[in-house]
Write an enzyme that holds these catalytic residues in place. Sequence first.
Site, PDB file in Angstrom:
ATOM      1  N   HIS A 206       0.897  -1.201  -0.095  1.00 48.33           N
ATOM      2  CA  HIS A 206       0.060   0.160  -0.021  1.00 48.33           C
ATOM      3  C   HIS A 206       0.833   1.400   0.029  1.00 48.33           C
ATOM      4  CE1 HIS A 206      -3.072  -2.900   1.475  1.00 48.33           C
ATOM      5  NE2 HIS A 206      -3.748  -2.283   0.480  1.00 48.33           N
ATOM      6  N   ASN A 207       1.479   1.522  -1.179  1.00 44.37           N
ATOM      7  CA  ASN A 207       2.295   2.580  -1.457  1.00 44.37           C
ATOM      8  C   ASN A 207       1.732   3.600  -2.499  1.00 44.37           C
ATOM      9  OD1 ASN A 207       3.313   1.321  -3.528  1.00 44.37           O
ATOM     10  ND2 ASN A 207       4.945   0.221  -2.085  1.00 44.37           N
ATOM     11  N   SER A 208       2.509   4.485  -3.068  1.00 44.14           N
ATOM     12  CA  SER A 208       2.189   5.197  -4.072  1.00 44.14           C
ATOM     13  C   SER A 208       2.226   4.548  -5.475  1.00 44.14           C
ATOM     14  CB  SER A 208       2.921   6.659  -4.098  1.00 44.14           C
ATOM     15  OG  SER A 208       4.272   6.347  -4.617  1.00 44.14           O
ATOM     16  N   THR A 209       2.991   3.362  -5.536  1.00 41.15           N
ATOM     17  CA  THR A 209       2.809   2.508  -6.950  1.00 41.15           C
ATOM     18  C   THR A 209       1.564   1.812  -6.906  1.00 41.15           C
ATOM     19  OG1 THR A 209       5.230   2.141  -6.611  1.00 41.15           O
ATOM     20  CG2 THR A 209       4.010   0.794  -8.245  1.00 41.15           C
ATOM     21  N   HIS A 210       0.933   1.572  -5.798  1.00 42.57           N
ATOM     22  CA  HIS A 210      -0.243   0.741  -5.707  1.00 42.57           C
ATOM     23  C   HIS A 210      -1.228   1.823  -6.100  1.00 42.57           C
ATOM     24  CE1 HIS A 210      -4.151  -1.227  -4.778  1.00 42.57           C
ATOM     25  NE2 HIS A 210      -4.301  -0.401  -3.805  1.00 42.57           N
TER      26      HIS A 210
ATOM     27  N   ASP B   8      -9.014  -1.606  -7.933  1.00 45.77           N
ATOM     28  CA  ASP B   8      -8.271  -1.660  -6.523  1.00 45.77           C
ATOM     29  C   ASP B   8      -7.674  -3.041  -6.447  1.00 45.77           C
ATOM     30  OD1 ASP B   8      -7.121  -0.903  -4.121  1.00 45.77           O
ATOM     31  OD2 ASP B   8      -9.146  -1.755  -3.142  1.00 45.77           O
TER      32      ASP B   8
ATOM     33  N   HIS C   3      -7.144   6.961  -2.638  1.00 44.87           N
ATOM     34  CA  HIS C   3      -7.911   5.929  -2.143  1.00 44.87           C
ATOM     35  C   HIS C   3      -7.380   5.217  -1.023  1.00 44.87           C
ATOM     36  CE1 HIS C   3      -5.752   3.131  -4.426  1.00 44.87           C
ATOM     37  NE2 HIS C   3      -6.208   2.025  -3.674  1.00 44.87           N
ATOM     38  N   ASP C   4      -6.135   5.105  -0.957  1.00 46.35           N
ATOM     39  CA  ASP C   4      -5.136   4.615   0.221  1.00 46.35           C
ATOM     40  C   ASP C   4      -4.195   5.437   0.686  1.00 46.35           C
ATOM     41  OD1 ASP C   4      -6.375   2.161   0.386  1.00 46.35           O
ATOM     42  OD2 ASP C   4      -5.160   1.270  -1.131  1.00 46.35           O
TER      43      ASP C   4
ATOM     44  N   GLN D 277      -3.376 -16.963  -3.234  1.00 49.40           N
ATOM     45  CA  GLN D 277      -4.000 -16.159  -4.263  1.00 49.40           C
ATOM     46  C   GLN D 277      -5.355 -17.052  -4.979  1.00 49.40           C
ATOM     47  OE1 GLN D 277      -2.835 -13.195  -6.102  1.00 49.40           O
ATOM     48  NE2 GLN D 277      -1.995 -13.201  -3.953  1.00 49.40           N
TER      49      GLN D 277
END
Length: 865
Positions: free
Chosen positions: A595-599, A761, A635-636, A813
């Site tokens: 959950h970082n800016s890449t996501h 998402d 959103h995150d 997964q």
Amino acid sequence: MGCAPSIHVSQSGVIYCRDSDESNSPRQTTGVSQGPAGPLHGLFVQTDAADAIPQSRASGSPGAARARRARGELGSGSSAGSAGPAATTCRGRRRHCCSSAEAETQTSYTSVKVLLIFAKEDSQSDGFWWACDRAGYSCNIARTPESALECFLDKHHEIIVIDHRQTQNFDAEAVCRSIRATNPSEHAVILAVVSQASGNYEEASVLPLLHAGFNRRFMENSSIIACYNELIQIEHGEVLSQFKLRACNSVFTALDHCHEAIEITSDDHVIQYVNPAFERMMGYHKGELLGKELAELPKSDKNRADLLDTINTCIKKGKEWQGVYYARRKSGDSIQQHVKITPVIGQGGKIRHFVSLKKLCCSTDKNKQILKIHRDSGDNSQTESHSFRYKNRRKESIDVKSISSRGSDAPSLQNRRYPSMARIHSMTIEAPITKVINIINAAQENSPVTVAEALDRVLEILRTTELYSPQLGTKDEDPHTSDLVGGLMTDGLRRLSGNEYVFTKNVHQSHSHLAMPGTITDVPPSVAQLLDNEESWEFNIFELEAVTHKRPLVYLGLKVFSRFGVCEFLHCSETTLRAWLQVIEANYHSSNAYHNSTHAADVLHATAFFLGKERVKGSLDQLDEVAALIAATVHDVDHPGRTNSFLCNAGSELAVLYNDTAVLESHHTALAFQLTVKDSKCNIFKNIDRNHYRTLRQAIIDMVLATEMTKHFEHVNKFVNSINKPMAAEIDGSDCECSPPGKNFPENQTLIKRMMIKCADVANPCRPLDLCIEWAGRISEEYFAQTDEEKRQGLPVVMPVFDRNTCSIPKSQISFIDYFITDMFDAWDAFAHLPTLMQHLADNYKHWKTLDDLKCKSLRLPSDS
């Protein structure tokens, strides 16, 4: 208060309309006209003499008006041969006559109608005229018996005043008898105006008046107050009683067709009325009950000894009693009833009657049999709505539960609980799910036992709160699926510890020294080259992450926002947009594995890709597009790398702030707007008007909150039922391409936007295999770190399967795809048409299954390493 206009008829048959707002000059018009009440005949003269009208109702002097008219205020030129309008309008009120010898005054604030029958105009007729005006009654004046009868038959007056003083003009008693001979007179009150008795004569008897049909006698008194008081007393006495009596036939017809048993007794408990439902329930005929005291009827020995005393004590105080009572039918059987006894208060505050409403309790076989007889006998011919039948059935079933749980020997609890239950079930608020339950309940009544039992099971399921969440079995359930559900679809309310988890906002992150672009075209060549491919689903976000030194959101955001014209829509500069993107990206935690800016950049890319699909584009307007892009970007923001469940269990500040409900999603939206508006340099909303801002803000909040997983299945099911199924039905019914389902339907647009950001998402399993594997490794690492911290702090382990020493990433997964992804993307693909994504999803799933079959815990096959 200003004076109301009036109409008068002279002895020559001329009708006068007086109005205090006009000049003194008289006018005269005559003619014949068709009015709303039928043909109008006669000679009409309107005088506008202001001094002929009293200036207030209290101080008005009709006698003075007559004196002025006697002095010649009729004016010259009156002739029966002139023609003119048959009705005149004075001060905005319409005056019209039913005949040549009738006039009317009319107001709008009461429904009482009065007819004055006076052969000549005098102070007495004026007194009643002005009294009607003061009371707000509609008043007509008639001069002849013929016009009086015609007017009455047309308007059905409640009060009729007849001049009985001068017999040479007309026979008042004959006029009264002619009116009484008509059907409408049944509800009319007729008042006789008689002369004052002189001292030489004895008081006359009222019997001749009563025999002629008069109700009351009024001794001649031209005082407006005296006339007013007489009329008011009649209204509050006979007229109101007549109003009630007029409805009696309808009321008793309704009672006869009512499905609930009704019994009416006098204040001393003598039965005065029972309806057919009561006869069927108790087995008696009406003739066997009327006139009998309740004490004469057999009583059931199942009631408590003091129950009757309790009931009588309550109702004698004028209070309503409700509860359960055992009654004995004529056959001797005892039946259990819900009873509500309501005292009826009469004039003077004295109890006049008791009304008992009785319904069967269906807790016994005997009651059920009686209820069946009660429904089947004579009721089949009556048509009734499903909702009405259901309401009765629902009250019975609920009340039985409440009564059986407390027993008949607890009157105090009974009296407290039953009224509240009755109030709840009398409420008219109905959600769609309530309507569904109503329909099922109605269908149960005439269904076979097996079908009714199946429908009972359906109702049990529908009445639960988790209507959209699948229920996992207790045997042989997959621990990976179980942990995913527990970790992602709950708010962690298993138990709270005293530990406090506090994370710091990464507001002042330090990045490498890559130069920030001054404009959209001012980007490093390496970044620009990568961004050339950003419209493709195959776009590699990790390469952008590497070349931008973990700042992909600013660069991708500038490119995507420019492509969709966000700056133009928001009326903001590229400089402001760039500053905003920098602030938002700075508040993503680069230390998080997932959950970082890449996501965030990846979700923004997927959202932009979906917005480019034809059906999505046709369903949303530009405000929706801008809201979706902003929601994806924020959103995150400030995600701590821990789930909602973790924060709730740890008692974090955010969990306390948001009451353990949608903690992170609420925080993301709140912080995004705080960061945006606190500095004008990065406030992208500063130039749009308030209404646009409110709409945009609401859309952004709604989309971000939709990413919370506890309502995942609710969102998906609503989308399928409201978007997919109607769209499929429309396509099946026509050969042409169906129209976009969201356009002009805000509710559908909302569902589409929610589904879009949800799919964006969690689109990792639909990405090319290399990207899918990378995302799987990152999310697993974040969950591993959370499990490690939970063990370290002694918190509940939310997802035990994510232990870095034992976890099978391929199996996790597979569980995630099976449980969350497949159905959602099938629905989204049916709407947006995404063949590439669905192919990637199938390939990736096959990859994870292969690894799982090989019992591999690594992310790649051995040959790939």
